[in-house]
Design an enzyme around this catalytic site. Structure first.
Site, PDB file in Angstrom:
ATOM      1  N   LYS A   3       4.812   4.908 -16.186  1.00  0.00           N
ATOM      2  CA  LYS A   3       6.038   5.703 -16.165  1.00  0.00           C
ATOM      3  C   LYS A   3       7.273   4.807 -16.166  1.00  0.00           C
ATOM      4  O   LYS A   3       8.290   5.138 -16.771  1.00  0.00           O
ATOM      5  CB  LYS A   3       6.045   6.615 -14.933  1.00  0.00           C
ATOM      6  N   LYS A  37       2.804  -7.135 -15.326  1.00  0.00           N
ATOM      7  CA  LYS A  37       3.315  -5.772 -15.212  1.00  0.00           C
ATOM      8  C   LYS A  37       4.839  -5.816 -15.292  1.00  0.00           C
ATOM      9  O   LYS A  37       5.498  -6.421 -14.446  1.00  0.00           O
ATOM     10  CB  LYS A  37       2.860  -5.143 -13.896  1.00  0.00           C
ATOM     11  N   GLU A  46      -3.685 -10.039 -11.024  1.00  0.00           N
ATOM     12  CA  GLU A  46      -5.032 -10.446 -11.446  1.00  0.00           C
ATOM     13  C   GLU A  46      -5.467  -9.586 -12.621  1.00  0.00           C
ATOM     14  O   GLU A  46      -5.259  -8.362 -12.634  1.00  0.00           O
ATOM     15  CB  GLU A  46      -5.998 -10.297 -10.273  1.00  0.00           C
ATOM     16  N   TYR A  47      -6.077 -10.237 -13.596  1.00  0.00           N
ATOM     17  CA  TYR A  47      -6.452  -9.516 -14.808  1.00  0.00           C
ATOM     18  C   TYR A  47      -7.841  -8.902 -14.660  1.00  0.00           C
ATOM     19  O   TYR A  47      -8.816  -9.578 -14.309  1.00  0.00           O
ATOM     20  CB  TYR A  47      -6.437 -10.458 -16.007  1.00  0.00           C
ATOM     21  N   ASP A  82      -3.044   7.192  -3.455  1.00  0.00           N
ATOM     22  CA  ASP A  82      -3.087   7.553  -4.880  1.00  0.00           C
ATOM     23  C   ASP A  82      -4.378   7.036  -5.518  1.00  0.00           C
ATOM     24  O   ASP A  82      -4.359   6.440  -6.603  1.00  0.00           O
ATOM     25  CB  ASP A  82      -1.869   6.974  -5.608  1.00  0.00           C
ATOM     26  N   GLU A 142      -7.560   6.378 -12.857  1.00  0.00           N
ATOM     27  CA  GLU A 142      -6.566   5.599 -13.591  1.00  0.00           C
ATOM     28  C   GLU A 142      -6.106   4.368 -12.821  1.00  0.00           C
ATOM     29  O   GLU A 142      -5.635   3.389 -13.433  1.00  0.00           O
ATOM     30  CB  GLU A 142      -5.353   6.463 -13.941  1.00  0.00           C
ATOM     31  N   ASN A 143      -6.201   4.382 -11.480  1.00  0.00           N
ATOM     32  CA  ASN A 143      -5.752   3.264 -10.653  1.00  0.00           C
ATOM     33  C   ASN A 143      -6.897   2.366 -10.182  1.00  0.00           C
ATOM     34  O   ASN A 143      -6.704   1.553  -9.282  1.00  0.00           O
ATOM     35  CB  ASN A 143      -4.995   3.784  -9.430  1.00  0.00           C
ATOM     36  N   ASP A 169      -2.393  -0.723  -8.454  1.00  0.00           N
ATOM     37  CA  ASP A 169      -1.238   0.178  -8.373  1.00  0.00           C
ATOM     38  C   ASP A 169      -1.040   0.716  -6.954  1.00  0.00           C
ATOM     39  O   ASP A 169      -1.470   1.819  -6.605  1.00  0.00           O
ATOM     40  CB  ASP A 169      -1.394   1.340  -9.359  1.00  0.00           C
TER      41      ASP A 169
END
Length: 442
Positions: A195, A214, A263-264, A309, A313-314, A327
């Site tokens: 977002k 990010k 971290e990837y 949350d 997705e997180n 996130d």
């Protein structure tokens, strides 16, 4: 010739001689109406009394030969008439015995006139109608702000407003404290879009270390008034050290963006779930993910951190298949066990948030139960066609198990999805549940 002369002489003898002109006559003549003398558009009147007969004009003229000719008054220079409000004194050359000169008053300049000028009447038109003052929606910039902006423009410094915004977002303005800049990284492909910004694959130039960068836009963060969330996310995620939590190595920022060095993790749990047959995992794989998630949440709760949350997705997956929580934008660090903020995703909201009551770390327990249901079934338990129906199902904890869900999995989900927070299964007890032990070989 002599007769004519005698006749005229006789006439002079026979006819009575007119009375001589005296001072009284002069007074009468001076008080008589005056003849008009033109000065542009202004007129003054000067006249003299006529004698009784035309033949006596020579005697009259010889008697008052010292009186100036009022029929042709002296001309006045342009300097005397420069001020039209000051009338010239045309009686100054009359005899002093017959005329009383009024006391002279000094002429005042027009600029110093005490009489205010009359207002000129104007026909009302659209042009001369006074306009009403319009109210400005936003207050004008204060003098202090203008001075700060001018100082920033001259000294190449940031305005105080930017410094305050950086402070609210938990960002330092000291360049020596920021170890990295954008020049230290090679930017690769985009990994995801959020977002308030995007996530890119990046490589640190000196070491060649692969990270996820990010990138968040300051304008969008300030517009949404979520700078406090960014501050909490940086503070919380920087201090977390757990194998199942995405590590944050640091951050830096410029005038427009904030860069978080993370971290990837190459995969996202949501996309991995959508790629499965029937969009669900096997029980062994689901139990493996739930176990790692539970261990990471226990670590956070011990540090008084609530994620708030948890959703597919997180949650990210490493190259080796391990789960990592990412996130922490909605997370909070608090010693107070009760919170009132409504946050998270609708399908994962607990009943206490929907009803507007206070909540604590048990909201993460509810989210684990919703996640377990979704990865075993393929959709959230309270999904409905309308928001109102979803809220109603959440408040009453109404959901239906498909036939393929095992009894032990049903038992664990039903223990997690309880309306009352205090009746939910604690996370430490979740690791001891039979379904977790069986499918994780504990």
């Amino acid at each position: 010739m002599s007769s004519y002369a005698l006749k005229s002489k006789e006439n002079r003898i026979q006819r009575p001689r007119p009375p001589p002109v005296t001072a009284a006559a002069s007074n009468v003549a001076s008080s008589a109406p005056r003849r008009t003398v033109g000065f542009g558009t202004t007129t003054n009147t000067v006249t003299v009394a006529k004698p009784i007969g035309a033949q006596y004009r020579r005697s009259v003229s010889t008697t008052i030969n010292k009186t100036p000719d009022l029929l042709h008054p002296p001309k006045f220079g342009g300097q005397q008439l420069s001020n039209r409000s000051c009338k010239p004194d045309i009686t100054k050359n009359l005899p002093s015995k017959t005329v009383q000169k009024p006391p002279s008053q000094p002429c005042e300049p027009v600029a110093q006139s005490r009489v205010p000028p009359k207002e000129i009447f104007k026909i009302p038109t659209v042009a001369n109608i006074p306009k009403k003052a319009t109210q400005v929606a936003n207050p004008p910039t204060t003098v202090n702000q203008l001075q700060n902006n001018l100082k920033a423009a001259t000294l190449d410094e940031k305005p105080s407003t930017d410094q305050q915004n950086n402070k609210n977002m938990g960002l330092t303005d000291k360049k020596n404290e920021m170890k990295w800049t954008l020049e230290n990284f090679d930017i690769g492909k985009a990994l995801g879009k959020g977002k308030f910004g995007n996530v890119y694959l990046a490589r640190e130039k000196s070491s060649g270390f692969i990270v996820a960068l990010k990138v968040l836009f300051k304008t969008q963060i300030l517009k949404a008034n979520v700078e406090h969330q960014l501050k909490r996310e940086i503070e919380i995620q920087t201090h977390l050290r757990h194998p199942n939590i995405v590590r944050m190595f640091g951050y830096f920022h410029d005038d427009a963006r904030v860069y978080m060095i993370l971290e990837y993790a190459p995969k996202q749990l949501y996309k991995e779930l959508q790629a499965q047959e029937n969009q669900r995992f096997s029980e062994d794989r689901a139990a493996f993910y739930i176990k790692q998630l539970t261990e990471a949440l226990i670590y956070c709760h011990d540090k008084n951190i609530i994620h708030r949350d948890i959703k597919p997705e997180n949650l990210l997956l490493t190259k080796g298949g391990d789960l990592k929580i990412a996130d922490f934008g909605w997370s909070v660090h608090t010693r107070d066990s009760k919170r009132m903020t409504l946050c998270g995703t609708l399908d994962y909201l607990p009943p206490e948030m929907v009803s507007g009551n206070s909540h604590d770390k048990s909201v993460d327990v509810w989210s684990v139960g919703v996640l377990l249901y979704e990865i075993l079934v393929g959709k959230p338990p309270f999904e409905a066609s309308t928001y109102e129906e979803t809220y109603k199902r959440i408040l009453n904890a109404q959901y239906i198990f498909p036939q393929h869900v095992a009894p032990l999995a049903r038992d664990l989900i039903s223990r997690l999805l309880r309306v009352k927070p205090e009746t939910r299964l604690p996370l430490k007890d979740l690791l001891l549940h039979d379904w977790i032990k069986i499918h994780t070989n504990l």
